[in-house]
Design an enzyme around this catalytic site. Sequence first.
Site, PDB file in Angstrom:
ATOM      1  N   THR A 148       0.879  -1.186   0.000  1.00 49.31           N
ATOM      2  CA  THR A 148       0.000   0.000   0.000  1.00 49.31           C
ATOM      3  C   THR A 148       0.909   1.225   0.000  1.00 49.31           C
ATOM      4  OG1 THR A 148      -0.199  -0.181   2.406  1.00 49.31           O
ATOM      5  CG2 THR A 148      -1.974  -1.089   1.083  1.00 49.31           C
ATOM      6  N   LYS A 170       3.459  -6.886   4.157  1.00 53.80           N
ATOM      7  CA  LYS A 170       3.204  -5.498   3.790  1.00 53.80           C
ATOM      8  C   LYS A 170       2.746  -4.773   5.054  1.00 53.80           C
ATOM      9  CE  LYS A 170      -0.817  -3.719   4.379  1.00 53.80           C
ATOM     10  NZ  LYS A 170      -1.107  -2.301   4.644  1.00 53.80           N
ATOM     11  N   THR A 181      -0.063  -7.627  13.002  1.00 53.72           N
ATOM     12  CA  THR A 181      -0.167  -6.189  12.774  1.00 53.72           C
ATOM     13  C   THR A 181       0.045  -5.788  11.330  1.00 53.72           C
ATOM     14  OG1 THR A 181       2.148  -5.838  13.204  1.00 53.72           O
ATOM     15  CG2 THR A 181       0.678  -5.723  15.088  1.00 53.72           C
ATOM     16  N   GLU A 261       5.740   4.549   7.452  1.00 52.05           N
ATOM     17  CA  GLU A 261       5.322   5.806   6.827  1.00 52.05           C
ATOM     18  C   GLU A 261       6.019   7.026   7.418  1.00 52.05           C
ATOM     19  OE1 GLU A 261       1.127   5.848   7.355  1.00 52.05           O
ATOM     20  OE2 GLU A 261       0.735   4.733   5.523  1.00 52.05           O
ATOM     21  N   ASN A 380      -0.424  10.782   6.552  1.00 50.88           N
ATOM     22  CA  ASN A 380      -1.654  10.314   7.161  1.00 50.88           C
ATOM     23  C   ASN A 380      -2.756  11.347   7.183  1.00 50.88           C
ATOM     24  OD1 ASN A 380      -1.197   7.495   7.899  1.00 50.88           O
ATOM     25  ND2 ASN A 380       0.596   8.391   8.877  1.00 50.88           N
ATOM     26  N   SER A 385      -7.078  11.108   0.337  1.00 53.32           N
ATOM     27  CA  SER A 385      -7.400  12.023  -0.759  1.00 53.32           C
ATOM     28  C   SER A 385      -6.559  11.722  -1.988  1.00 53.32           C
ATOM     29  CB  SER A 385      -7.189  13.468  -0.305  1.00 53.32           C
ATOM     30  OG  SER A 385      -5.885  13.640   0.198  1.00 53.32           O
TER      31      SER A 385
END
EC number: 2.3.1.35
Lengths: 385, 385
Positions: A148, A170, A181, A261, A380, A385
């Site tokens: 992702t 992933k 997790t 991230e 995040n 969007s």
Amino acid sequence: MSVTAAQGFEAAGVAVGLKSTGAKDVAVVVNRGPLKTGAAVFTTNRAKANPILWSERAVADGVVEAVVLNSGGANCFTGAFGFQTTHQTAERAAELLDVAAGDVLVCSTGLIGTGDEAFRAKVLEGTEAGIAALSAAGGQDAAEAIMTTDTVPKTAVRTRDGWTIGGMAKGAGMLAPGLATMLVVISTDAVLDAAQADAHLRASTRVSFDRLDSDGCMSTNDQVTLLASGASGVEPDEAAFRETLIDLCRELARKLQDDAEGASHAITIEVVGAASEEDAVEVGRSVARNNLFKAAIFGNDPNWGRVLAAIGTTQAAFDPYDVDVSMNGVRVCTKGGPDRPREEVDLTPRATHVLIDLCAGEATATILTNDLTHDYVHENSAYSS
Amino acid sequence: MSVTAAQGFEAAGVAVGLKSTGAKDVAVVVNRGPLKTGAAVFTTNRAKANPILWSERAVADGVVEAVVLNSGGANCFTGAFGFQTTHQTAERAAELLDVAAGDVLVCSTGLIGTGDEAFRAKVLEGTEAGIAALSAAGGQDAAEAIMTTDTVPKTAVRTRDGWTIGGMAKGAGMLAPGLATMLVVISTDAVLDAAQADAHLRASTRVSFDRLDSDGCMSTNDQVTLLASGASGVEPDEAAFRETLIDLCRELARKLQDDAEGASHAITIEVVGAASEEDAVEVGRSVARNNLFKAAIFGNDPNWGRVLAAIGTTQAAFDPYDVDVSMNGVRVCTKGGPDRPREEVDLTPRATHVLIDLCAGEATATILTNDLTHDYVHENSAYSS
């Protein structure tokens, strides 16, 4: 090599438009046997996605023929329609593979609340295309299809004593402990029955994925699956197999941490001198979840006061004035007071080591986490969007 | 008017160089009586700063003559030397005010680990200068002197039935629940004994400051103190006094939320339909602490999936498929599935309202929090430099 490193497995990764980028987004992993052993651990979040609700039931008998995974939509909180999507995915795969639908696991990842008719059509299309593309060299494609916000596919392989374990993972956000997790599929050609597979998997995830706490946020969709084909014909030594599986799971957990991230530091919080392993885990996790500590590390600030403030919120056995803290090898706090000057600590490397000695016993635990950065906030806040 | 709004109190705020900016950094509040009633609640963090260790003992007899507060250093984890600093501060104040040192409370706020000889000298200097500057008009100066990263002083006043309550508060980060979560001094000229003051204070903080959870990080130094002088000569109606004190505490809590470090949204999480108040608080706090939810609000993204994922991590009574969520008046989730389109939600105002109906009972609770922003990360990564 990923999930096709072990004998008896085929996989594929295809693109059907679930991702707006056109990248691969549906993966299929099939166990060609002779054994069809399967075990899985699931998120402990009580808000479970439809694929979790399905897969929990499907794995209960210890038989798994295939796993279908999609990125580009979590199919969570999508109601009865979403559950039917998962059910239809398993049925479509079962039909094409000539197996029982109840032996097909389904995993989804992406935005919660995504799972409309267009999503269903694409997942079913991807299931068909993936099965058509299955091959013993498809592990890498499958690892790419489950990504992702991951920037790299994550795989690991171990070979020992005539058997092999391979895995793909992933996960780059919403990384916090449940039983599992993230999405992980691990395959082995060792000869294992369902009880053995379950015991090895739970023992391994407990000290690997469960010790990764990137951002304190527990997913609704996480699942770690172990498939065993028995194709090597070798019954492994139990201790050797478990040790190797733990080692492989830890490599995958590290890879998740390294790609978290927006992170600029991969932080290893090593807690020693705890009265119990539970205490050590609680202390490590409390520090890992402290936003002020995480922001300080982002700023290369060895702010040990925030470490002690975080420890103080736990129920662990410790005396605040008998705690030592080192950062990247420099003892900044001894017995709850300042020791070496903060200027001596170099926090510029990405790999960061925080050593906490509670001086309350002999138990230890290591928690992996990340810093809190501008990029984390950006990714995040713009995610949907 | 702050802490000098009620009769019988004097206060001052002076600058002695604890803050590098030259702003006021030591405050003194003195109760001139006739009553010297005092009560206080403290952080529940087990890693307690020296002023907390001192003040917990000093307030135990219900008599408080004065409070000395400093910003520019937390005097936490500064060892025996730091405790002596606190002790000497109380003794110096007691000597100058001709009272017992054991009736002087001390509060400190700032960087943990700060408390060397220079710090001690400045705090003692500020104690002397503050006492020399005491006046019945000094409440505003005192409110300014306790500011750290606060951008505005925070005060509130209520008058009713012949008595007055006034208060000042500071706190812009590390805001999370203990018994208290910041430095607050509240004074009243109502006639209260120690038991009454303690009961009113605990009942009020429980539903005000304890419901503020800006960043999930519990401080080592937080203290809320209530002083009663009895100077109005009025014995207040118990229910009226408590109602008014709660109202004043909530105003101060809102002011802390409105000035939270780096925040761009002040988020009110209202949980209704809970099986118990405890459940409602647990659910609200879980959402308030979810970094992904907080980052989404920063990005004006009504990401209700993250709300449900956070609820799922609690032990509260609820069915994930029987939860409703509204954001700023728009029902985005009904019975655990999508309702109104996210485009209808306007999250551009700073004031943000999230309504969660657990549909599991009649209990309610409201938690105040903030979003996770670039500015929060910046302020807290650069805090100590």
